[in-house]
Design a protein around this motif. Structure first.
Motif, short mmCIF file in Angstrom:
data_model
loop_
_atom_site.label_atom_id
_atom_site.label_comp_id
_atom_site.label_asym_id
_atom_site.label_seq_id
_atom_site.Cartn_x
_atom_site.Cartn_y
_atom_site.Cartn_z
N ASN A 2 0.95 -1.29 0.05
CA ASN A 2 -0.07 0.21 -0.08
C ASN A 2 0.70 1.36 0.15
N GLN A 3 0.09 2.29 -0.19
CA GLN A 3 1.10 3.43 -0.51
C GLN A 3 1.76 4.01 0.94
N GLU A 4 1.25 3.76 1.85
CA GLU A 4 1.91 4.09 3.24
C GLU A 4 3.10 3.30 3.27
N THR A 55 -2.11 -0.26 -3.35
CA THR A 55 -3.23 0.43 -2.82
C THR A 55 -2.98 1.71 -2.16
N LEU A 56 -3.72 2.84 -2.90
CA LEU A 56 -3.52 4.26 -2.54
C LEU A 56 -4.16 4.55 -1.40
N SER A 57 -3.71 5.63 -0.73
CA SER A 57 -4.30 5.95 0.47
C SER A 57 -5.63 6.13 0.57
N ASN A 58 -6.13 6.55 -0.70
CA ASN A 58 -7.70 6.62 -0.84
C ASN A 58 -8.53 5.61 -0.95
N GLY A 59 -7.82 4.39 -0.98
CA GLY A 59 -8.64 3.29 -1.18
C GLY A 59 -8.45 2.43 -2.61
N GLU A 60 -8.26 3.39 -3.47
CA GLU A 60 -8.35 3.02 -5.04
C GLU A 60 -6.80 2.23 -5.29
#
Length: 122
Positions: A2-4, A55-60
């Motif tokens: 994920n992006q994080e 997985t981006l921080s906005n869920g997309e």
């Protein structure tokens, strides 16, 4: 991934003049990696590619595609893990292959229903 977990996010760097269909997309043992077949830019033959899903921080999701063959000696990188520095390191010689780093040549992929497409640059 994920992006994080990624240290820094960069847009896809690979240039595409027209949309390219990705055929025979299949899941792998990892949830964030798919494999398929496509004719990449500057090539003339269909080849195995790897699609990485972030997985981006906005869920997309952000999808990137690269050749499944390491450019150094052709090792299959489809089982190699995307690291937080934005690179996949070839398991044969540890050569970094940029996916999300600022020097990346990965191609942006879009998903329409169940079809994956390497997206034309806008």
């Amino acid at each position: 991934m994920n992006q994080e977990e990624l240290k820094q996010f960069f847009p896809a760097g690979g240039n595409v003049d027209e949309n390219i269909d990705i055929l025979d997309v299949q899941a792998t043992s990892r949830d964030d990696v798919l494999v398929g077949m496509a004719v990449l830019p500057l090539t003339t033959a269909q080849q195995k590619i790897v699609i990485y899903q972030l997985t981006l921080s906005n869920g997309e999701y952000d999808y990137r595609a690269i050749s499944a063959s390491c450019p150094h000696q052709g090792a299959d990188i489809s089982r190699d893990v995307l690291k937080p520095d934005g690179n996949v390191y070839c398991s044969l010689h540890r050569r970094p292959i940029c996916i999300y780093s600022k020097f990346n040549q990965a191609y942006a992929v879009v998903k329409h229903d169940e079809q994956y497409i390497i997206a034309k640059n806008s």
